[in-house]
Every structure is written in structure tokens, then in C-alpha cells.
Scaffold this motif. Structure first.
Motif, PDB file in Angstrom:
ATOM      1  N   ASP A  28       0.844  -1.198   0.000  1.00  0.00           N
ATOM      2  CA  ASP A  28       0.000   0.000   0.000  1.00  0.00           C
ATOM      3  C   ASP A  28       0.879   1.247   0.000  1.00  0.00           C
ATOM      4  O   ASP A  28       0.608   2.237   0.684  1.00  0.00           O
ATOM      5  N   HIS A 341     -16.566  -8.274  -4.554  1.00  0.00           N
ATOM      6  CA  HIS A 341     -16.355  -6.884  -4.133  1.00  0.00           C
ATOM      7  C   HIS A 341     -14.901  -6.708  -3.688  1.00  0.00           C
ATOM      8  O   HIS A 341     -14.389  -7.524  -2.908  1.00  0.00           O
ATOM      9  N   GLN A 343     -13.536  -4.929  -1.547  1.00  0.00           N
ATOM     10  CA  GLN A 343     -13.347  -4.861  -0.096  1.00  0.00           C
ATOM     11  C   GLN A 343     -13.286  -6.263   0.523  1.00  0.00           C
ATOM     12  O   GLN A 343     -12.517  -6.513   1.456  1.00  0.00           O
ATOM     13  N   ASP A 344     -14.099  -7.173  -0.005  1.00  0.00           N
ATOM     14  CA  ASP A 344     -14.100  -8.549   0.522  1.00  0.00           C
ATOM     15  C   ASP A 344     -12.749  -9.223   0.271  1.00  0.00           C
ATOM     16  O   ASP A 344     -12.211  -9.919   1.133  1.00  0.00           O
ATOM     17  N   ALA A 346      -9.880  -7.670  -0.152  1.00  0.00           N
ATOM     18  CA  ALA A 346      -8.863  -7.007   0.674  1.00  0.00           C
ATOM     19  C   ALA A 346      -8.911  -7.520   2.114  1.00  0.00           C
ATOM     20  O   ALA A 346      -7.869  -7.676   2.759  1.00  0.00           O
ATOM     21  N   THR A 347     -10.106  -7.812   2.604  1.00  0.00           N
ATOM     22  CA  THR A 347     -10.233  -8.315   3.974  1.00  0.00           C
ATOM     23  C   THR A 347      -9.579  -9.696   4.081  1.00  0.00           C
ATOM     24  O   THR A 347      -8.850  -9.971   5.040  1.00  0.00           O
ATOM     25  N   ASP A 350      -5.891  -9.242   3.989  1.00  0.00           N
ATOM     26  CA  ASP A 350      -5.400  -8.716   5.273  1.00  0.00           C
ATOM     27  C   ASP A 350      -5.239  -9.852   6.283  1.00  0.00           C
ATOM     28  O   ASP A 350      -4.290  -9.871   7.078  1.00  0.00           O
ATOM     29  N   ARG A 357      -4.909  -1.642  -0.980  1.00  0.00           N
ATOM     30  CA  ARG A 357      -5.967  -0.647  -0.779  1.00  0.00           C
ATOM     31  C   ARG A 357      -7.128  -0.963  -1.702  1.00  0.00           C
ATOM     32  O   ARG A 357      -6.932  -1.476  -2.804  1.00  0.00           O
ATOM     33  N   THR A 358      -8.327  -0.590  -1.253  1.00  0.00           N
ATOM     34  CA  THR A 358      -9.502  -0.758  -2.118  1.00  0.00           C
ATOM     35  C   THR A 358     -10.280   0.547  -2.166  1.00  0.00           C
ATOM     36  O   THR A 358     -10.063   1.437  -1.346  1.00  0.00           O
ATOM     37  N   GLY A 359     -11.189   0.626  -3.123  1.00  0.00           N
ATOM     38  CA  GLY A 359     -12.098   1.770  -3.172  1.00  0.00           C
ATOM     39  C   GLY A 359     -11.818   2.656  -4.365  1.00  0.00           C
ATOM     40  O   GLY A 359     -11.306   2.202  -5.393  1.00  0.00           O
ATOM     41  N   GLN A 374     -17.668  -0.017  -7.802  1.00  0.00           N
ATOM     42  CA  GLN A 374     -17.164  -0.491  -6.503  1.00  0.00           C
ATOM     43  C   GLN A 374     -15.694  -0.164  -6.300  1.00  0.00           C
ATOM     44  O   GLN A 374     -15.083  -0.613  -5.344  1.00  0.00           O
ATOM     45  N   LEU A 377      -9.179  -2.896  -6.481  1.00  0.00           N
ATOM     46  CA  LEU A 377      -8.105  -3.277  -5.566  1.00  0.00           C
ATOM     47  C   LEU A 377      -6.850  -2.629  -6.128  1.00  0.00           C
ATOM     48  O   LEU A 377      -6.659  -2.620  -7.349  1.00  0.00           O
TER      49      LEU A 377
END
Ligand code: PLP
Length: 404
Positions: A28, A341, A343-344, A346-347, A350, A357-359, A374, A377
């Protein structure tokens, strides 16, 4: 001599830790880079042995602090090949540097009908301040669109420049797409119509050697924390005549020559833009980051990063469900995974110690232009990443895919 990345990694103590029981894989770097021990030591040294306000007192500590603070400014000037350290203004970061130019130059010089040229891939930091200027002055924002490959459409850009164009503000490297923009060509186009140029170098300085005189840009901005320095310190470089002609944007102590209740005479460059006690430790820490980088072979670092990018792009391309966005060349790669998604993913990464990073990456208009509701990544590298980091990410993505 080949680079010994494992040895270099020892300079960054944070990299040795585990996260969620796994070795940290830090990808990141476009958000912020890690700091070498030399920077941590410089901060400590200042606070432990030199802490005093600058430019003010007659005592020894203040003299030392001032000397270290101004030496850091000179290091920045050398680092970006600025002709004179007085053209290096300390700010809190790239965002504040752009706000300084927007408020001091934009608000004063732009008028109704003038055009501000941005690109579709700008960070919000290089959009919102210009919207404020446009709203206050009646200036109009024009946007260089993207090609199908998510690169700047240079034909469209050429058609957008006109005698109405008064300012070009553009990123050197896109934080969301990892694309190195042809800023030299764009600066030449801007000059041909007499427009002032601002280059947002936030994502460039940590990866490329920057020469503001060779670029011939009017302003260049960046943040210390994206090039191995501390947070809260950044730089505005400007051409001298422009900076001289611009009014202060904040006022108070440090930026004056003389004050009475009737009037104030402002200080000379760079102080006229540096009201109040500056981030002394931050500046010294950034100077230490520059010393650290300058002692390394930057060509070898760039070659190593290039190899990592090739490894990452090849690995991602081999995953059938992954779509890489655009044609990344510098620092960051944005991608999406079919039906999942960001975010899923990235989780799950992690949980495996992998930081991405996402978003929307502070580039909502870009995500809209690319129809990426959405976001994406984003994996972003620094020279201290090694091949194992990329392997870990690719394996992590495979595992995440199996999970879904
Ligand atoms: N410009 C670009 C291209 C960036 O990537 C960033 C931060 O991500 C900024 C500007 C803003 O930098 P800062 O938040 O350090 O002011």
C-alpha cells in the motif's frame, strides 16, 4: 553491484513484523511509504537534542534547529533540481501545496471564462481546490479524457488547449492507475498557449528522478510521506517570478518583515508562504529521507521496481478472473476480480498479512469514467518490496478466489 533488497529491508524496521500471524506484505505504498531507520533517527535526534523554534531566538539550540531545517530545504532543492532553495516552500503535503497555489495564484489571477485544464485521472486533491477557484472566479474546468486503455487522450488534450487555457494542473503519475503521464508534452502544449502549469508529483518522487528545470513546469508539488519521509510535511516548488508575484495565502508570525497596527510588510521567499511555526521535525525527517535515497543507486532501485511490476502484471494476467485496469507502468496496479467486491478480497488478504488498498483511491471521477462503481483493488510497490511479496499477493488472491 546488484541490489541486496534483503539487506535494504533491514533499514525499514516495520517490515519485519507479522500481521494476523503472517509476515507483513506491505503493498500500500501509494497511500504512504514506510520510513527507514535513518528518518526515525533524524526525528529522534531533533527532538532529543535540538528541539527549539526556528529563525527566532539567539540561543544555540535555535541556531542548530534553524540550520538543520534550512539544510533540509536545500536538500529538497537539490533533489528536484530546483535552481534555488528559496523556491522550495514547506507545506503539510501535496494537498496543501495545491491549495496554496489555488488560493494564492488561482483566486487572484483567474477570471470568468478562463479555463483550468485537469485530467480524468486526477486525485481529489487536484480537483476540489480548482472547483473552489472556478466557483469563486467564474473560471471553467475542462477535463482531458481517457483513451480506451485508460491513458490520457493526447489528441483530445491538444484540442482542449486554447488561448482561454490559463492553467494546466495534472498528475505526473496516477495514484489509481499507476500510469506515468506525458507531462513534458503537456507542459509544452500549455506553454504554447501561455498557460501556467502545476504538476502533482505525489506519486512520482518516490519512484522517479524529478528535474523541475528540465520539465520546465511552473509549480511542482509532493508529500514527504510518499517518499519515505514523515507525514505532515510536503513541498511546493514554484518558478521564482510567479512565487514573487503571488500574495501570501496565510498570515501571522514567521512570514513578516515588519508589522504595525497600520500595515504589514511580508517576508521574502520562501517565508512569505510559511506563516506560523513550521513542521520543523518533518522537514528534517524529509531531509533525512532524501539523504537515504541519494546514497542508494536510484537507477538500480527503478530497475528493481520495474521487475516487480512485470512480475505483478504477469501474475495478475495469468489469473483468469482478474482484470487489470489500464496499462500501469509506475508504482501502482489497479485491478478487479469478477463478481467479487474489492473490499471482501482485501479483507481476506489482510487476514493473510497482505496490505492493499480498495475503493475509489480519492479519484471518484476516474472510477465514474471507467464505470467501476465499486472501485478497485490496488497493489502499490516500493523498492523495498521483494519478489516474495508479489508471490504472496498472487497466492493470496488465488486463496481468496477459492473462498468465494
Ligand atoms: N495527489 C496524488 C496523485 C496522490 O496520490 C495524493 C495522495 O494519495 C495526493 C495528491 C495528496 O497527498 P497528501 O494526502 O499527502 O496531501
Amino acid at each position: 553491484m546488484p541490489l541486496d533488497i534483503d539487506k535494504l529491508r533491514l533499514d525499514f524496521p516495520i517490515l519485519a513484523q507479522t500481521v494476523n500471524g503472517q509476515p507483513l506484505v506491505y503493498l500500500d505504498n501509494a497511500a504512504t511509504t514506510q520510513k527507514p531507520q535513518a528518518v526515525l533517527d533524524a526525528l529522534n535526534h531533533y527532538y532529543q537534542g535540538q528541539n527549539a523554534n526556528v529563525h527566532r531566538a539567539a540561543h544555540a539550540l535555535s541556531g542548530q534547529a534553524t540550520q538543520a531545517f534550512e539544510a533540509a530545504r536545500a536538500k529538497v532543492a537539490d533533489f528536484i533540481h530546483a535552481p534555488d532553495a528559496r523556491q522550495v516552500i514547506w507545506t503539510r503535503g501535496a494537498t496543501e501545496a495545491i491549495n496554496l497555489v489555488a488560493l494564492s495564484f488561482g483566486m487572484q489571477k483567474l477570471k470568468a471564462g478562463d479555463e483550468i485544464l485537469l485530467s480524468a485521472m486526477e486525485h481529489h486533491a487536484n480537483i476540489v481546490p480548482w472547483q473552489q477557484v472556478a466557483a469563486a472566479t467564474g473560471a471553467v474546468i475542462k477535463v482531458i479524457p481517457l483513451t480506451d486503455n485508460a491513458e490520457l487522450d493526447m489528441t483530445a488534450a491538444a484540442n482542449l488547449f486554447s488561448s482561454r487555457t490559463k492553467l494546466l494542473a495534472i498528475s505526473h503519475v496516477s495514484n489509481a492507475l499507476g500510469v506515468l503521464n506525458p507531462v513534458q508534452t503537456l507542459i509544452a502544449m500549455a506553454k504554447a498557449v501561455g498557460a501556467v502549469t502545476l504538476i502533482d508529483g505525489a506519486q512520482a518522487v518516490g519512484h522517479l528522478s524529478v528535474d523541475v528545470q528540465a520539465l520546465d513546469c511552473d509549480f511542482y508539488v509532493f508529500s514527504g510521506h510518499k517518499m519515505f519521509g514523515p507525514t505532515g510535511i510536503g513541498v511546493l516548488y514554484g518558478k521564482r517570478a510567479l512565487l514573487e508575484a503571488m500574495p501570501p495565502w496565510q498570515t501571522g508570525g514567521e512570514m513578516i518583515k515588519y508589522v504595525s497596527f497600520e500595515h504589514t510588510r511580508f517576508g521574502e521567499l520562501p517565508f512569505k508562504f510559511e506563516a506560523g511555526t513550521p513542521n520543523i521535525a518533518g522537514a528534517i525527517g524529509l531531509g533525512a529521507a532524501i539523504d537515504y535515497l541519494s546514497a542508494l543507486d536510484r537507477c538500480a532501485l527503478a530497475a528493481h521496481e520495474h521487475q516487480l511490476m512485470l512480475q505483478l502484471l504477469a501474475g495478475l494476467s495469468a489469473l483468469p478472473e482478474v482484470r487489470i485496469i489500464g496499462r500501469p507502468t509506475a508504482g501502482a496496479v489497479s485491478f478487479i476480480i469478477d463478481d467479487v467486491h474489492p473490499q471482501d478480497v482485501a479483507t481476506l488478504l489482510d487476514m493473510q498479512g497482505i496490505a492493499v488498498r480498495t475503493g475509489h483511491h480519492c479519484a471518484m471521477p476516474l472510477m465514474q469514467a471507467l464505470d467501476l462503481q465499486q472501485g478497485t483493488l490496488r497493489a502499490s510497490i516500493a523498492f523495498y518490496n521483494h519478489a516474495q511479496d508479489i508471490d504472496a499477493l498472487l497466492l493470496g488472491l488465488k486463496k481468496s478466489r477459492e473462498f468465494f
